[in-house]
Structures are given as structure tokens and as C-alpha cells.
Design a protein around this motif. Structure first.
Motif, mmCIF file in Angstrom:
data_model
loop_
_atom_site.group_PDB
_atom_site.id
_atom_site.type_symbol
_atom_site.label_atom_id
_atom_site.label_comp_id
_atom_site.label_asym_id
_atom_site.label_seq_id
_atom_site.Cartn_x
_atom_site.Cartn_y
_atom_site.Cartn_z
ATOM 1 N N ARG A 1 0.815 -1.217 0.000
ATOM 2 C CA ARG A 1 0.000 0.000 0.000
ATOM 3 C C ARG A 1 0.849 1.267 0.000
ATOM 4 N NH1 ARG A 1 -4.957 -1.343 -1.819
ATOM 5 N NH2 ARG A 1 -6.240 -2.513 -0.320
ATOM 6 N N SER A 2 2.068 1.173 0.503
ATOM 7 C CA SER A 2 2.906 2.372 0.605
ATOM 8 C C SER A 2 3.186 2.992 -0.765
ATOM 9 C CB SER A 2 4.230 2.043 1.316
ATOM 10 O OG SER A 2 5.077 1.258 0.500
ATOM 11 N N VAL A 3 3.160 2.199 -1.818
ATOM 12 C CA VAL A 3 3.427 2.733 -3.155
ATOM 13 C C VAL A 3 2.415 3.826 -3.486
ATOM 14 C CG1 VAL A 3 3.618 2.166 -5.611
ATOM 15 C CG2 VAL A 3 4.406 0.529 -3.887
ATOM 16 N N TYR A 4 1.180 3.641 -3.058
ATOM 17 C CA TYR A 4 0.159 4.678 -3.266
ATOM 18 C C TYR A 4 0.070 5.658 -2.103
ATOM 19 C CZ TYR A 4 -4.248 7.107 -3.253
ATOM 20 O OH TYR A 4 -5.190 8.102 -3.166
ATOM 21 N N HIS A 5 0.007 5.152 -0.884
ATOM 22 C CA HIS A 5 -0.334 6.015 0.251
ATOM 23 C C HIS A 5 0.743 7.037 0.583
ATOM 24 C CE1 HIS A 5 -4.170 4.380 1.161
ATOM 25 N NE2 HIS A 5 -3.733 3.164 1.414
ATOM 26 N N LEU A 6 1.961 6.843 0.129
ATOM 27 C CA LEU A 6 2.976 7.878 0.337
ATOM 28 C C LEU A 6 2.885 8.964 -0.741
ATOM 29 C CD1 LEU A 6 6.035 5.718 1.476
ATOM 30 C CD2 LEU A 6 4.519 7.138 2.880
ATOM 31 N N LYS A 7 1.948 8.770 -1.651
ATOM 32 C CA LYS A 7 1.649 9.754 -2.695
ATOM 33 C C LYS A 7 0.246 10.324 -2.485
ATOM 34 C CE LYS A 7 2.684 8.507 -6.841
ATOM 35 N NZ LYS A 7 2.631 7.711 -8.074
ATOM 36 N N ALA B 1 6.344 3.470 12.692
ATOM 37 C CA ALA B 1 5.925 2.964 14.003
ATOM 38 C C ALA B 1 5.843 1.438 14.036
ATOM 39 C CB ALA B 1 4.585 3.565 14.395
ATOM 40 N N VAL B 2 5.551 0.825 12.878
ATOM 41 C CA VAL B 2 5.465 -0.640 12.850
ATOM 42 C C VAL B 2 6.749 -1.284 12.340
ATOM 43 C CG1 VAL B 2 2.952 -0.610 12.618
ATOM 44 C CG2 VAL B 2 4.390 -0.694 10.550
ATOM 45 N N GLY B 3 7.804 -0.485 12.228
ATOM 46 C CA GLY B 3 9.106 -1.031 11.865
ATOM 47 C C GLY B 3 9.384 -1.110 10.385
ATOM 48 N N LEU B 4 8.610 -0.397 9.572
ATOM 49 C CA LEU B 4 8.833 -0.390 8.131
ATOM 50 C C LEU B 4 9.465 0.926 7.696
ATOM 51 C CD1 LEU B 4 5.471 -1.980 6.913
ATOM 52 C CD2 LEU B 4 7.695 -3.106 7.195
ATOM 53 N N ARG B 5 10.011 0.932 6.492
ATOM 54 C CA ARG B 5 10.685 2.125 5.975
ATOM 55 C C ARG B 5 9.657 3.152 5.510
ATOM 56 N NH1 ARG B 5 14.527 0.184 1.356
ATOM 57 N NH2 ARG B 5 14.938 2.433 1.312
ATOM 58 N N PRO B 6 9.791 4.410 5.927
ATOM 59 C CA PRO B 6 8.805 5.426 5.564
ATOM 60 C C PRO B 6 9.167 6.235 4.316
ATOM 61 C CG PRO B 6 10.233 6.302 7.265
ATOM 62 C CD PRO B 6 10.713 4.898 6.983
ATOM 63 N N GLU B 7 10.321 5.963 3.700
ATOM 64 C CA GLU B 7 10.741 6.792 2.567
ATOM 65 C C GLU B 7 9.852 6.535 1.352
ATOM 66 O OE1 GLU B 7 14.325 4.423 3.223
ATOM 67 O OE2 GLU B 7 12.775 4.712 4.753
ATOM 68 N N TYR B 8 9.601 7.595 0.620
ATOM 69 C CA TYR B 8 8.787 7.541 -0.596
ATOM 70 C C TYR B 8 9.393 6.532 -1.580
ATOM 71 C CZ TYR B 8 6.315 9.393 -4.728
ATOM 72 O OH TYR B 8 5.537 9.550 -5.840
ATOM 73 N N GLY B 9 8.572 5.588 -2.042
ATOM 74 C CA GLY B 9 9.030 4.607 -3.020
ATOM 75 C C GLY B 9 9.912 3.509 -2.468
ATOM 76 N N ALA B 10 10.003 3.399 -1.136
ATOM 77 C CA ALA B 10 10.940 2.445 -0.535
ATOM 78 C C ALA B 10 10.670 1.009 -0.951
ATOM 79 C CB ALA B 10 10.888 2.563 0.991
ATOM 80 N N TYR B 11 9.397 0.669 -1.186
ATOM 81 C CA TYR B 11 9.051 -0.726 -1.454
ATOM 82 C C TYR B 11 8.547 -0.965 -2.874
ATOM 83 C CZ TYR B 11 9.528 -1.322 3.575
ATOM 84 O OH TYR B 11 10.039 -1.359 4.872
ATOM 85 N N VAL B 12 8.820 -0.037 -3.789
ATOM 86 C CA VAL B 12 8.301 -0.213 -5.141
ATOM 87 C C VAL B 12 8.892 -1.452 -5.821
ATOM 88 C CG1 VAL B 12 10.028 1.261 -6.278
ATOM 89 C CG2 VAL B 12 7.736 0.987 -7.283
#
Length: 310
Positions: A125-131, A178-189
Motif C-alpha cells: 500500500r505504501s506505493v500509493y499512500h505515500l503519494k 511505528a510498525v518497523g517499516l521504511r517510511p521513505e517515498y518509493g521504498a518498497y516499489v
């Protein structure tokens, strides 16, 4: 691979040569995501002028045409490609959403998902939600007065009412950390499923093209109309797994906000847009259908990966 050629081209702007054809749907999807990102955050190792490089624009055009053709084919195959009465667009959106029977990832999170599954979902979800709402922001100058004002009201909320700490994408980043994942934009693309990339590419495609403004607003409406209840379920699932805190706060924010946004998007944005520009009515429904369809495809693959029946 097209995506590898593209990365090399961005790193060396003077690099010449014809782009290879994509060798898979995944290659095609990550290449288009990369090209779209040149109009969002860009890349540290890419020339700033690459966004408007004629050669790269040609590649992007071909990939976008293939994606739009695929999306419109699904719309047609579903028997939805009929033009609604301009004044009936809000009701048509409500009907489309009510008939959607796609699998629910939020329901699985609420009742059954384990911690690893939830973290995997958050990475995707981070691919979208950080945008978040950035693709919709491109549409603002392309709308008539009433729809423009309503979109700005919705966007002001998405962007934290002027408070950077309440920006929805920032809330999600804090939740990831907070849950131990990377918060940087695009980190998990690089870990994104093809279906996830297609879901993101569809939103960017609609937002970046003026001719698709109706589809962009229909896409937004379907998203807002189907977000409040799943957000509540996500909060319940996160609480069940001991992940309450900033990540749950992000979803809790959307329980109330998206209930308000639902009316704004369906009636004040899409409804008035269709009244002022009747030729956009069909594309509004196409965009809404696409939002529901690509989400269902993504959810199906995620649940299949976990061995869960949709």
C-alpha cells in the motif's frame, strides 16, 4: 528489459538507442511507474529534464496506450460502457459501488490476518499512500468552477488542512515507521506486485492527462466511496494484532474523513462535472469502474498469495 534500459537512460541522459519492447507485464508496469514518477518526485540520479525528454515521452505514450486499451477493454467486457444521463451520474456511481463484489483485504485484516501479512500489505500500500492525492491535484486547473471548488475542498483535507503533520501521506509514513517499516517515498516499489503497479499507474494516467479528467474524478469518487468502512476494519485488525498507534491513527483519520469525501466526490465533483461537461459522464463511470476493478485484482492476488479464499 525495458525497465533496465530506462534506468540506464535516466542515469545517462545522453544515452541513445531505441527502447526495447517490455518482456513481461511486470516489466511494462514498473517502466511506466518510473516514467510517471518523473512528474511526481523524480529520482536523485535522473536528469531533471528527463520528464520532457522526447524519446522517453514516446516510450511513455506507448505504455500508456497499452494500459488504457486494457482498462477500457475490461470496462467494455463488463458491459458497463454506456453513457449515463448527465444528471444521473451520482446515482450511477452509487449503483456501481453497491454492485461491487470484489474481495476485501480489510475484512481479512480485521478477522484473520497475521502480523506478517499485515506488514506485507502495508509495504504494498505504501506505493500509493505515500503519494495519496497527488495524481488528483493535476486535475484542479482542468475542471469547471463548481467541480474545481469541490475538489479543492477535498484536497485541502487530504493535505492536512494546511498542517504538514496532518498531511495524509505523512500520517501513513509515520505509521510505517511505528510498525518497523521504511517510511521513505518509493521504498518498497521494487517489491510491488504487478497488479499493485497497474493500480497506481491507472491513477497516474488519469491524473496526468487533461482528456481523462472525467476518469480521474470517477476514480477518485470510487476510492472515497469505498474507503470509510475498510478503514474502520483496518483499525480493528491493527488493534487485534497489537499494532495500534500511528498506523491505526492513519486509518482512523479516514473513517470520518472519507465519509464526508464520499458526498463531495460523487455529487459536488463528479455530479457537477457531468452537468457542466456532459461528454465527461461516461469517462467518470469508466474511471470509477477501473478503481474498483484494479483493486479487486490486487486483492485477489494478495489473498491467493496467502492461501485465502476471496
Amino acid at each position: 528489459m525495458l525497465s533496465e534500459w530506462l534506468v540506464a537512460r535516466l542515469a545517462e541522459p545522453g544515452l541513445t538507442g531505441e527502447a526495447p519492447a517490455p518482456d513481461s507485464r511486470d516489466d511494462e508496469s514498473i517502466a511506466l511507474w518510473t516514467l510517471h514518477e518523473l512528474s511526481f518526485r523524480g529520482f536523485e540520479d535522473a536528469d531533471e529534464r528527463a520528464e520532457w525528454d522526447p524519446g522517453l515521452l514516446g516510450v511513455r505514450r506507448d505504455l500508456e496506450e497499452a494500459l488504457e486499451e486494457r482498462l477500457r477493454s475490461r470496462w467494455s467486457e463488463a458491459g458497463r460502457d454506456s453513457t449515463p444521463r448527465a444528471g444521473g451520474v451520482p446515482e450511477a456511481l452509487e449503483e456501481l459501488v453497491a454492485e461491487d463484489d470484489g474481495p476485501s483485504l480489510a475484512d481479512h485484516v480485521r478477522r484473520h490476518a497475521d502480523r506478517d501479512q499485515v506488514l506485507e500489505l502495508l509495504r504494498q500500500r505504501s506505493v500509493y499512500h505515500l503519494k495519496e492525492s497527488d495524481p488528483s491535484a493535476f486535475v484542479v486547473p482542468r475542471l469547471p468552477v463548481r467541480a474545481k471548488a469541490a475538489l479543492m475542498a477535498l484536497q485541502f483535507d487530504e493535505y492536512g488542512d494546511g498542517d504538514p503533520n496532518r498531511l495524509h501521506s505523512h500520517l501513513f509514513a509515520r505509521g510505517l515507521e511505528a510498525v518497523g517499516l521504511r517510511p521513505e517515498y518509493g521504498a518498497y516499489v521494487d517489491d510491488a506486485l504487478t497488479e499493485n503497479l497497474e493500480m497506481n499507474n491507472a491513477g497516474s494516467l488519469f491524473g496526468l492527462h487533461r482528456r481523462l479528467r472525467g476518469a480521474a474524478m470517477g476514480h477518485l469518487a470510487a476510492f472515497e466511496m469505498t474507503s470509510s468502512l475498510p478503514s474502520r476494519k483496518m483499525v480493528q485488525g491493527l488493534d487485534r494484532l497489537g499494532l495500534a498507534g500511528p498506523m491505526a491513527d492513519y486509518y482512523d483519520e479516514h473513517v470520518e474523513a472519507d465519509a464526508v469525501h464520499e458526498h463531495l466526490a460523487a455529487r459536488d465533483i463528479c455530479g457537477t462535472l457531468a452537468e457542466d461537461e456532459p461528454d465527461q459522464a461516461e469517462d467518470i463511470l469508466f474511471g470509477a469502474f477501473t478503481c474498483l476493478d484494479v483493486e479487486a485484482r490486487f486483492a485477489t492476488v494478495m489473498l491467493d498469495t496467502w492461501g485465502v479464499a476471496g
